[in-house]
Design a protein around this motif. Structure first.
Motif, PDB file in Angstrom:
ATOM      1  N   ALA A 187       0.895  -1.354   0.138  1.00  0.00           N
ATOM      2  CA  ALA A 187       0.155   0.037   0.169  1.00  0.00           C
ATOM      3  C   ALA A 187       0.722   1.063  -0.031  1.00  0.00           C
ATOM      4  O   ALA A 187       0.583   2.610  -0.848  1.00  0.00           O
ATOM      5  CB  ALA A 187      -0.794  -0.185   1.321  1.00  0.00           C
ATOM      6  N   VAL A 188       2.085   1.301   0.876  1.00  0.00           N
ATOM      7  CA  VAL A 188       2.876   2.563   0.796  1.00  0.00           C
ATOM      8  C   VAL A 188       3.728   2.462  -0.522  1.00  0.00           C
ATOM      9  O   VAL A 188       3.834   3.711  -0.957  1.00  0.00           O
ATOM     10  CB  VAL A 188       3.926   2.355   1.800  1.00  0.00           C
ATOM     11  CG1 VAL A 188       5.040   3.474   2.146  1.00  0.00           C
ATOM     12  CG2 VAL A 188       3.030   2.136   3.246  1.00  0.00           C
ATOM     13  N   LEU A 189       4.167   1.277  -1.137  1.00  0.00           N
ATOM     14  CA  LEU A 189       4.712   1.555  -2.330  1.00  0.00           C
ATOM     15  C   LEU A 189       3.850   2.072  -3.531  1.00  0.00           C
ATOM     16  O   LEU A 189       4.632   2.803  -4.291  1.00  0.00           O
ATOM     17  CB  LEU A 189       5.273   0.111  -2.873  1.00  0.00           C
ATOM     18  CG  LEU A 189       6.527  -0.364  -2.358  1.00  0.00           C
ATOM     19  CD1 LEU A 189       6.634  -1.851  -2.941  1.00  0.00           C
ATOM     20  CD2 LEU A 189       7.636   0.402  -2.637  1.00  0.00           C
ATOM     21  N   LYS A 190       2.675   2.033  -3.352  1.00  0.00           N
ATOM     22  CA  LYS A 190       2.006   2.734  -4.607  1.00  0.00           C
ATOM     23  C   LYS A 190       1.928   4.325  -4.408  1.00  0.00           C
ATOM     24  O   LYS A 190       1.552   4.907  -5.556  1.00  0.00           O
ATOM     25  CB  LYS A 190       0.416   2.285  -4.309  1.00  0.00           C
ATOM     26  CG  LYS A 190       0.187   0.802  -4.459  1.00  0.00           C
ATOM     27  CD  LYS A 190      -1.307   0.498  -4.189  1.00  0.00           C
ATOM     28  CE  LYS A 190      -1.737  -0.979  -4.532  1.00  0.00           C
ATOM     29  NZ  LYS A 190      -3.061  -1.368  -4.026  1.00  0.00           N
ATOM     30  N   LEU A 191       2.398   5.017  -3.483  1.00  0.00           N
ATOM     31  CA  LEU A 191       2.495   6.223  -3.358  1.00  0.00           C
ATOM     32  C   LEU A 191       3.906   7.047  -3.823  1.00  0.00           C
ATOM     33  O   LEU A 191       3.963   7.992  -4.069  1.00  0.00           O
ATOM     34  CB  LEU A 191       2.256   6.771  -1.942  1.00  0.00           C
ATOM     35  CG  LEU A 191       1.151   6.370  -1.426  1.00  0.00           C
ATOM     36  CD1 LEU A 191       0.952   6.929   0.325  1.00  0.00           C
ATOM     37  CD2 LEU A 191       0.005   6.731  -1.796  1.00  0.00           C
ATOM     38  N   SER A 192       4.693   5.905  -4.293  1.00  0.00           N
ATOM     39  CA  SER A 192       6.301   6.341  -4.650  1.00  0.00           C
ATOM     40  C   SER A 192       6.098   6.802  -6.181  1.00  0.00           C
ATOM     41  O   SER A 192       5.374   6.291  -6.918  1.00  0.00           O
ATOM     42  CB  SER A 192       7.108   5.327  -4.607  1.00  0.00           C
ATOM     43  OG  SER A 192       8.306   5.622  -4.937  1.00  0.00           O
ATOM     44  N   CYS A 193       6.700   7.965  -6.433  1.00  0.00           N
ATOM     45  CA  CYS A 193       6.799   8.423  -7.628  1.00  0.00           C
ATOM     46  C   CYS A 193       7.885   8.073  -8.502  1.00  0.00           C
ATOM     47  O   CYS A 193       8.171   8.139  -9.814  1.00  0.00           O
ATOM     48  CB  CYS A 193       6.721  10.040  -7.647  1.00  0.00           C
ATOM     49  SG  CYS A 193       8.027  10.583  -6.872  1.00  0.00           S
ATOM     50  N   SER A 194       8.856   7.038  -7.901  1.00  0.00           N
ATOM     51  CA  SER A 194       9.814   6.567  -8.592  1.00  0.00           C
ATOM     52  C   SER A 194       9.659   4.970  -9.070  1.00  0.00           C
ATOM     53  O   SER A 194       8.537   4.581  -8.724  1.00  0.00           O
ATOM     54  CB  SER A 194      11.139   6.550  -7.614  1.00  0.00           C
ATOM     55  OG  SER A 194      10.949   5.681  -6.425  1.00  0.00           O
ATOM     56  N   ASP A 195      10.604   4.614  -9.998  1.00  0.00           N
ATOM     57  CA  ASP A 195      10.312   3.172 -10.309  1.00  0.00           C
ATOM     58  C   ASP A 195      10.653   2.463  -9.207  1.00  0.00           C
ATOM     59  O   ASP A 195      11.653   2.084  -8.976  1.00  0.00           O
ATOM     60  CB  ASP A 195      11.281   2.995 -11.732  1.00  0.00           C
ATOM     61  CG  ASP A 195      10.957   1.679 -12.576  1.00  0.00           C
ATOM     62  OD1 ASP A 195       9.984   1.102 -12.031  1.00  0.00           O
ATOM     63  OD2 ASP A 195      11.753   1.326 -13.118  1.00  0.00           O
ATOM     64  N   THR A 196       9.572   1.502  -8.818  1.00  0.00           N
ATOM     65  CA  THR A 196       9.648   0.303  -7.914  1.00  0.00           C
ATOM     66  C   THR A 196       9.620  -0.945  -8.456  1.00  0.00           C
ATOM     67  O   THR A 196       9.443  -2.098  -7.581  1.00  0.00           O
ATOM     68  CB  THR A 196       8.674   0.628  -6.886  1.00  0.00           C
ATOM     69  OG1 THR A 196       7.248   0.369  -7.481  1.00  0.00           O
ATOM     70  CG2 THR A 196       8.770   1.842  -6.302  1.00  0.00           C
ATOM     71  N   SER A 197       9.551  -1.119  -9.743  1.00  0.00           N
ATOM     72  CA  SER A 197       9.527  -2.509 -10.247  1.00  0.00           C
ATOM     73  C   SER A 197      10.407  -3.386  -9.944  1.00  0.00           C
ATOM     74  O   SER A 197      10.110  -4.649  -9.645  1.00  0.00           O
ATOM     75  CB  SER A 197       9.495  -2.304 -11.925  1.00  0.00           C
ATOM     76  OG  SER A 197      10.687  -1.818 -12.462  1.00  0.00           O
ATOM     77  N   ILE A 198      11.816  -3.090  -9.899  1.00  0.00           N
ATOM     78  CA  ILE A 198      13.083  -4.053  -9.661  1.00  0.00           C
ATOM     79  C   ILE A 198      12.850  -4.352  -8.123  1.00  0.00           C
ATOM     80  O   ILE A 198      12.989  -5.532  -7.762  1.00  0.00           O
ATOM     81  CB  ILE A 198      14.346  -3.411  -9.870  1.00  0.00           C
ATOM     82  CG1 ILE A 198      14.564  -2.908 -11.063  1.00  0.00           C
ATOM     83  CG2 ILE A 198      15.361  -4.059  -9.314  1.00  0.00           C
ATOM     84  CD1 ILE A 198      15.743  -2.393 -11.675  1.00  0.00           C
ATOM     85  N   TYR A 199      12.427  -3.488  -7.275  1.00  0.00           N
ATOM     86  CA  TYR A 199      12.235  -3.615  -5.904  1.00  0.00           C
ATOM     87  C   TYR A 199      10.827  -4.725  -5.696  1.00  0.00           C
ATOM     88  O   TYR A 199      11.165  -5.639  -4.749  1.00  0.00           O
ATOM     89  CB  TYR A 199      12.069  -2.409  -4.973  1.00  0.00           C
ATOM     90  CG  TYR A 199      11.792  -2.546  -3.613  1.00  0.00           C
ATOM     91  CD1 TYR A 199      12.527  -3.507  -2.640  1.00  0.00           C
ATOM     92  CD2 TYR A 199      10.600  -2.025  -2.953  1.00  0.00           C
ATOM     93  CE1 TYR A 199      12.265  -3.727  -1.433  1.00  0.00           C
ATOM     94  CE2 TYR A 199      10.293  -2.316  -1.644  1.00  0.00           C
ATOM     95  CZ  TYR A 199      10.899  -3.066  -1.003  1.00  0.00           C
ATOM     96  OH  TYR A 199      10.750  -3.425   0.520  1.00  0.00           O
ATOM     97  N   GLU A 200       9.893  -4.398  -6.641  1.00  0.00           N
ATOM     98  CA  GLU A 200       8.733  -5.343  -6.297  1.00  0.00           C
ATOM     99  C   GLU A 200       9.162  -6.690  -6.724  1.00  0.00           C
ATOM    100  O   GLU A 200       8.542  -7.613  -6.129  1.00  0.00           O
ATOM    101  CB  GLU A 200       7.698  -4.715  -7.053  1.00  0.00           C
ATOM    102  CG  GLU A 200       7.082  -3.432  -6.605  1.00  0.00           C
ATOM    103  CD  GLU A 200       5.806  -2.934  -7.277  1.00  0.00           C
ATOM    104  OE1 GLU A 200       5.339  -3.514  -8.186  1.00  0.00           O
ATOM    105  OE2 GLU A 200       5.724  -1.664  -7.264  1.00  0.00           O
TER     106      GLU A 200
END
Length: 318
Positions: A187-200
């Motif tokens: 839920a918190v990750l959805k608020l990030s404006c950076s690319d979180t795909s690798i972390y996901e």
């Protein structure tokens, strides 16, 4: 004056807003009361179970030691999220600071990870007790089960120390509204404006590993348990073995099923409403159900409860 406004704006931006489940409800006051009652039931049920196991020497066995650890985790588990949620509803506030959000996330992830491995340890304990009863005192001596329990807490904390700092260091320049009732990682990750795909992807692989190891242990343990039960000549022995294992399997299915949905299913299966409902299930309902599952269906625990109330126990160990 300008400095004061700047500080106020900065503080506002540094806070998250927990949208929660009450905004989605037509009767928030009733829902708040229901959750409060469930919270009290979870605290009462798990506390009584811990006290019973601690006070009754008859229950000083590895199996009940693990159950007491599960109850302790459940008490902490529900206390991490529900009091904040209820207080926000009563006070009319729904903000949480970045620091509080990080602490809540760390505790939640740590406890969830610890419970994954604890359920696997409990399955291994049942495997040894049923498949190797004569060697049980040696294979599950106090040093072994204390080491297993400590390992569960340690691996859970590794999970918390791994995911929390990474998640909270992402820049959050979108809306600060978390469509959840606590700071859960997805839920918190959805608020990030950076690319979180690798972390996901990394988080997904870690979750697969954290689920695969316990599930393998649980599946292997119950495979051999079922074979052993099938070979038993005693109908009473089969019934007792099934009763012991069915309680544990019920908890495993409830907890792991919700975790698989939350952390392993693709995004297309998720909506904020579904995510909150699933989280309510394993964050609030599971801690309520666990002590009921392990007490109402357990003759030894019911006997200890009767002794606590100075009533002659009906059930005796054979």
């Amino acid at each position: 004056m300008e400095k004061t406004n700047w500080v106020a704006n900065y503080t506002a931006r540094s806070d998250f807003i927990l949208v929660g489940i009450f905004n989605e409800s037509k009767h928030p006051a009733l829902l708040c009361l229901v959750i409060f009652v469930a919270f009290l039931m979870a605290l009462t049920g798990n506390t009584i179970l811990i006290l019973l196991i601690h006070s009754d020497a008859y229950l000083h066995t590895p199996m009940y030691f693990f159950i007491s650890q599960l109850s302790l985790m459940d008490i902490m588990y529900i206390s991490v999220t529900v009091p904040k949620m209820l207080m926000d509803q009563v006070m009319g506030m729904n903000k949480i600071s970045t620091t509080e959000c990080g602490i809540q996330m760390f505790l939640y992830v740590t406890l969830a990870g610890s419970e994954f491995f604890l359920l696997a340890s409990m399955a291994y304990d049942r495997y040894v007790a049923i498949c190797h009863p004569l060697r049980y005192p040696v294979l599950m001596n106090p040093r072994v089960f204390l080491l297993l329990a400590s390992g569960c807490w340690f691996l859970g904390s590794v999970d918390g120390f791994l995911f929390t700092p990474i998640t909270m260091t992402f820049p959050f320049c979108r809306s600060r509204e978390i469509h959840h009732f606590f700071c859960e990682v997805p839920a918190v990750l959805k608020l990030s404006c950076s690319d979180t795909s690798i972390y996901e992807i990394f988080m997904y692989l870690c979750c697969v590993l954290m689920l695969l190891i316990p599930v393998t242990v649980i599946s292997g343990s119950y495979y051999f348990i079922l074979i052993t039960i099938h070979r038993m000549n005693s109908a009473e022995g089969q019934k007792k073995a099934f009763a012991t294992c069915s309680s544990h399997m019920t908890v495993v299915i409830l907890f792991y099923g919700a975790a698989i949905y939350t952390y392993m299913l693709p995004k297309s299966y998720h909506t904020p409403e579904k995510d909150m409902m699933v989280s309510v299930f394993y964050t609030i309902l599971t801690p309520v159900l666990n002590p009921l599952i392990y007490s109402l269906r357990n003759k030894d625990v019911m006997g200890a409860l009767k002794k606590m109330w100075n009533v002659e126990p009906v059930f005796h160990k054979t």
